[in-house]
Scaffold this active site. Structure first.
Site, short mmCIF file in Angstrom:
data_model
loop_
_atom_site.label_atom_id
_atom_site.label_comp_id
_atom_site.label_asym_id
_atom_site.label_seq_id
_atom_site.Cartn_x
_atom_site.Cartn_y
_atom_site.Cartn_z
N HIS A 72 0.84 -1.19 0.00
CA HIS A 72 0.00 0.00 0.00
C HIS A 72 0.88 1.25 0.00
CE1 HIS A 72 -4.14 -1.67 1.49
NE2 HIS A 72 -3.61 -2.39 0.51
N TYR A 200 -9.95 5.57 6.35
CA TYR A 200 -10.18 6.04 7.72
C TYR A 200 -11.27 7.10 7.64
CZ TYR A 200 -5.84 3.83 9.36
OH TYR A 200 -4.85 2.93 9.70
N PRO A 292 -5.39 0.99 18.06
CA PRO A 292 -5.06 0.47 16.72
C PRO A 292 -5.14 1.50 15.60
CG PRO A 292 -7.24 -0.26 17.40
CD PRO A 292 -6.64 0.43 18.58
N LYS A 296 0.21 0.58 14.93
CA LYS A 296 1.55 0.56 15.50
C LYS A 296 1.82 -0.59 16.46
CE LYS A 296 3.26 3.95 13.38
NZ LYS A 296 3.06 3.30 12.10
N TYR A 384 3.32 6.97 9.73
CA TYR A 384 2.54 5.78 9.39
C TYR A 384 3.44 4.69 8.81
CZ TYR A 384 -1.75 3.25 8.18
OH TYR A 384 -2.76 2.32 8.13
#
Length: 389
Positions: A72, A200, A292, A296, A384
């Site tokens: 991704h 998200y 979550p 991480k 990220y």
């Protein structure tokens, strides 16, 4: 039994550390309270940072991840009925791999079996002794008999509820915690993902996440009350609520199907300091928990293992304790940065039950700034994909 490193816990942290040590010729034994089947049955994270992927390669177990994992290059952030893509590849030149923690655990178990390294499952009543002396020991019961392992060091990789952190005196250990006033209701379903990348979604009704485990398996979440029970949520009710929180295109692409796993996870931020006491080291969930939202948990465990593996290798190969002495400080420096990022993502995307109108406006402004500022998007991308070790 005598070994060099006794590892408590056969989750990803313990198995990864064991595999790396074994490849260095450092003897180790893993003790696990549950059965191997139980460990494999736990549903956990699915996003792997570049650093964690490199570590799995170093352990010799990364082949299937590269073959089956999904690369991704970004994520999508949705609010106000629109989606905005954050392109990791363009912003920071890195990507992540979507590959389930269950599959990582399986790969590590198979690698350990192939190496002939011992894992003792169903080890009961594990206790740690003389951890501040020169000859630490681990005692446990197996099949009704008592056993003892003499070792040089103990690695506590046994999770939040394990015995390792509890073996450090309260006068030494400091804990920092934030419990969030909501949970995540998640389902697994054998249907293609809603999008090629994770979505998200921030909505007035609460957070939602559209994730995946493969091209044919979706992992879907919605923010829920801590008072909710899984049995309160039929699949039909779940999908109806999820669709309220997604944009129109995502709703059109959502394929509904019967869930084969459904659970509610509470969210908390937690850190224990220090991560070393005498000859005991803490790694992974034994030392810290993250919500979550920032993906991480698994990756922080991997970075702990990296620092600990290098420290133990330096000791056994070069006779130096410098990295052992520096382990806790090095690990915690990265832990707190990841805790900050996970807290920030959680605070920005979720609806807090006690938030004022002003605080809700601040969330909206934060989201609007994020997707309009290359600097803000770069900061998110950098965190990220994973900060350097």
């Amino acid at each position: 039994m005598r070994t060099q490193v006794a590892i408590i816990g056969a989750g990803p942290a313990g198995l990864l550390l064991g595999q790396l040590l074994t490849k260095q010729g450092i003897d180790n034994v893993i003790l696990e309270r549950q059965t191997g089947e139980y460990v494999l049955g736990r549903i956990r994270a699915g996003v792997v940072e570049k650093g964690a992927a490199d570590l799995l390669d170093a352990a010799g177990v990364g082949a299937r991840m590269h073959r089956e994992g999904l690369i991704h290059d970004g994520i999508e952030v949705a609010f106000g009925g629109e989606r905005h893509r954050i392109n990791f590849r363009e912003l920071v030149g890195k990507s992540v791999i979507v590959y389930g923690q269950t599959e990582i655990t399986r790969d590590l178990m198979e690698g350990r079996a192939a190496a002939g390294a011992p894992t003792i499952y169903e080890a009961e009543d594990v206790s740690l002794h003389d951890i501040t002396g020169d000859k630490p020991r681990v005692r446990y019961k197996k099949d009704g008999a008592e056993h003892e392992i003499a070792c040089d060091y103990i690695a506590g990789c046994d999770g939040y509820h394990g015995v390792s952190r509890k073996s450090i005196p309260d006068s030494v250990l400091r804990s920092f915690e934030r419990v969030y006033p909501f949970g995540w209701l998640g389902i697994l379903v054998e249907k293609p993902p809603v999008s090629d990348e994770l979505i998200y979604a921030s909505h007035e009704r609460g957070f939602a996440l559209c994730s995946m485990r493969s091209h044919t398996r979706s992992r879907l979440y919605i923010q829920c009350s801590l008072e909710d029970r899984v049995e309160d949520w039929s699949d039909e009710r779940f999908y109806a609520e999820l669709k309220r929180r997604l944009d129109g295109d995502a709703v059109a692409r959502l394929q509904e199907g019967p869930s084969f796993e459904k659970s509610i996870a509470p969210l908390r931020s937690f850190v224990a300091e220090p991560m070393r006491h005498g000859r005991l080291f803490l790694a992974g969930d034994a030392a810290h928990i993250v919500p979550p939202t920032g993906a991480k948990g698994l990756n922080l465990a991997a970075s702990d293992v990296y620092y600990l593996w290098r420290a133990l290798s330096e000791f056994y190969k070069q006779g130096s304790k410098a990295s052992i002495d520096a382990y806790s400080a090095r690990a915690l420096a990265r832990v707190w940065k990841a805790e900050r990022f996970s807290w920030w993502m959680t605070s920005m995307l979720h609806r807090f039950p006690d938030s004022s109108g002003f605080e809700q406006k601040m969330q909206q402004a934060e989201l609007a700034y994020l997707v309009s500022s290359p600097a803000a998007m770069t900061s998110l991308a950098e965190n990220y994909v994973g900060l350097p070790y």
